[in-house]
Design a protein around this motif. Structure first.
Motif, short mmCIF file in Angstrom:
data_model
loop_
_atom_site.label_atom_id
_atom_site.label_comp_id
_atom_site.label_asym_id
_atom_site.label_seq_id
_atom_site.Cartn_x
_atom_site.Cartn_y
_atom_site.Cartn_z
N ALA A 77 0.96 8.51 -8.02
CA ALA A 77 0.45 7.35 -8.75
C ALA A 77 0.61 7.52 -10.25
O ALA A 77 0.77 6.54 -10.98
CB ALA A 77 -1.02 7.11 -8.40
N ARG A 85 7.60 5.22 -0.99
CA ARG A 85 7.54 4.15 -2.00
C ARG A 85 8.85 4.07 -2.80
O ARG A 85 9.13 3.04 -3.41
CB ARG A 85 6.36 4.33 -2.92
N VAL A 119 -1.95 0.60 -10.23
CA VAL A 119 -2.25 1.22 -8.94
C VAL A 119 -3.76 1.23 -8.77
O VAL A 119 -4.49 1.70 -9.63
CB VAL A 119 -1.66 2.64 -8.81
N TYR A 141 2.43 -4.24 -7.78
CA TYR A 141 1.08 -3.68 -7.62
C TYR A 141 1.09 -2.78 -6.39
O TYR A 141 1.74 -3.11 -5.38
CB TYR A 141 0.05 -4.80 -7.44
N GLU A 142 0.37 -1.67 -6.47
CA GLU A 142 0.22 -0.81 -5.31
C GLU A 142 -1.23 -0.36 -5.18
O GLU A 142 -1.96 -0.22 -6.18
CB GLU A 142 1.13 0.42 -5.38
N ASP A 161 10.19 0.89 -5.02
CA ASP A 161 9.57 1.02 -6.34
C ASP A 161 10.18 0.11 -7.40
O ASP A 161 9.60 -0.07 -8.48
CB ASP A 161 9.56 2.48 -6.82
N MET A 169 3.85 5.89 -11.76
CA MET A 169 4.14 4.46 -11.65
C MET A 169 4.02 3.75 -12.99
O MET A 169 3.21 4.13 -13.84
CB MET A 169 3.17 3.82 -10.66
N GLU A 176 0.84 -1.20 0.00
CA GLU A 176 0.00 0.00 0.00
C GLU A 176 0.87 1.25 0.00
O GLU A 176 1.86 1.32 0.73
CB GLU A 176 -0.91 0.03 1.23
N ALA A 216 -3.98 2.66 -13.87
CA ALA A 216 -4.72 3.07 -12.68
C ALA A 216 -6.17 2.61 -12.80
O ALA A 216 -6.77 2.70 -13.87
CB ALA A 216 -4.65 4.59 -12.51
N ASN A 252 -0.29 7.07 -15.66
CA ASN A 252 -0.33 5.61 -15.48
C ASN A 252 -1.63 5.06 -16.06
O ASN A 252 -2.71 5.21 -15.48
CB ASN A 252 -0.25 5.30 -13.97
N HIS A 256 -0.82 11.69 -3.31
CA HIS A 256 -1.02 10.29 -3.68
C HIS A 256 -1.42 10.17 -5.16
O HIS A 256 -0.90 9.33 -5.89
CB HIS A 256 -2.10 9.65 -2.81
#
Length: 343
Positions: free
Chosen positions: A171, A145, A178, A154-155, A149, A174, A138, A219, A216, A167
């Motif tokens: 994200a 992170r 996410v 997966y986050e 990383d 990434m 998480e 997401a 990303n 946040h």
């Protein structure tokens, strides 16, 4: 300022250099990342199962759990993508209590964040090396992170963090999926706004740097239930909720529509055994409606070696959660085999 500096922590690059990944681990992660991406983009119809303890509190028990998953994975890997849930940060509603291994590598001792950062990197690395499975964590603290990383596949962004700008923007940087959970209010629009933000490019300050992100495209949303103003849990895994989400995804111009259903938290009212029934209902909804089968990419399950939970004291049971209650291994194994048969 009312702040005391306890220690200067190492830069992520320096910690990674001190605790590097082997070529074998890098190859495992690259392969699994490709397989997971194919699921979210619709190239693969494998079903994702993200499963593990509420909080990863002990390296030995977590790695034993993940190694059991790896053995089970050999039976179901043609149908499922199992992603171990190794959560090293624990959100606390009031700020009180155990905050995860990053804060307290030994749950019954005082916080030590440097030892914690090292402990979580070593645990994740060991889990991959022994099991061949890369894991989920998480993103509770966006700047932290960077210490993991290069390891995670997966986050998730939690219900209390999903409205936070840092946040959302982090994200967007990434290159792995996410998952944005719905907020505790249950509001789908907030969750989808977070997905939209994460899918777009942004320029902002990150760890003292002026950065621009790519966005990303993986997401997506995680449904975890909500609570009303009286504190009553309102689940959102039912067919009507999934159809509402499908409709809203159709109205928003988002890439790779996808949802993971969290079977615990406010969906189960933390009645951990209910996760078995909830997963079965989700699978039934997918079978009934082909559009939902495409949208619902997987489930998230809280599970550990021993069922239930316990207090942090000198009588702790090995492999039993010290935060929220979890399914035990026997139930988990049966449930994963059932998912493989029915998905």
């Amino acid at each position: 300022m009312g702040m005391k500096i306890n220690a200067q922590l190492p830069l992520p690059a320096d910690l990674k250099a001190e605790y590097p990944l082997s070529d074998k681990i890098r190859e495992i992660k690259e392969k699994r990342d490709r397989e997971i991406r194919d699921i979210f983009t619709g190239k693969s119809d494998k079903f994702i199962v993200i499963t593990g303890p509420c909080s990863a509190d002990n390296e030995d028990s977590v790695c034993e759990y993940v190694n059991r998953l790896a053995a089970l994975n050999e039976k179901v890997k043609d149908r499922l993508m199992i992603i171990p849930r190794i959560y090293t940060n624990k959100p606390r509603t009031t700020g009180e209590g155990y905050k995860g291994m990053l804060h307290q590598p030994e749950p019954d001792q005082e916080p030590d964040l440097l030892a914690g950062i090292i402990a979580i990197r070593k645990m994740h690395t060991r889990a991959i090396s022994e099991s061949g499975l890369t894991a989920a964590d998480e993103m509770l603290y966006p700047e932290n992170r960077s210490y993991l990383d290069d390891i995670l596949s997966y986050e998730a962004v939690g219900a209390r963090s999903v409205e936070n700008q840092q946040h959302r923007l982090t994200a967007s940087s990434m290159d792995i999926p996410v998952g944005m959970k719905n907020p505790t209010s249950g509001d789908f629009s907030v969750m989808l706004n977070s997905v939209m933000a994460a899918q777009n490019s942004h320029r902002f300050i990150y760890r003292g740097m002026d950065v621009t992100t790519d966005g990303n495209d993986l997401a997506h949303v995680i449904l975890r239930g909500g609570v009303d103003k009286y504190g009553t849990c309102i689940p959102n895994y039912h067919y009507e909720d999934l159809m509402r989400l499908l409709s809203m995804y159709g109205e928003w111009n988002l890439k790779n529509p996808a949802a993971i259903i969290d079977a615990n938290h406010s969906n189960s009212d933390k009645q951990y055994k209910e996760q078995i029934r909830i997963v079965s209902e989700v699978l039934h909804s997918r079978r009934y409606n082909p559009d939902l089968k495409q949208l619902i990419k997987g489930v998230m399950i809280e599970s550990y070696l021993e069922e239930g939970c316990q207090k942090i004291d000198e009588n702790r049971v090995y492999g039993k959660s010290i935060t929220d209650p979890c399914l035990g291994w026997e139930d988990t194994e049966r449930l994963i085999l059932k998912i493989a048969e029915e998905c």
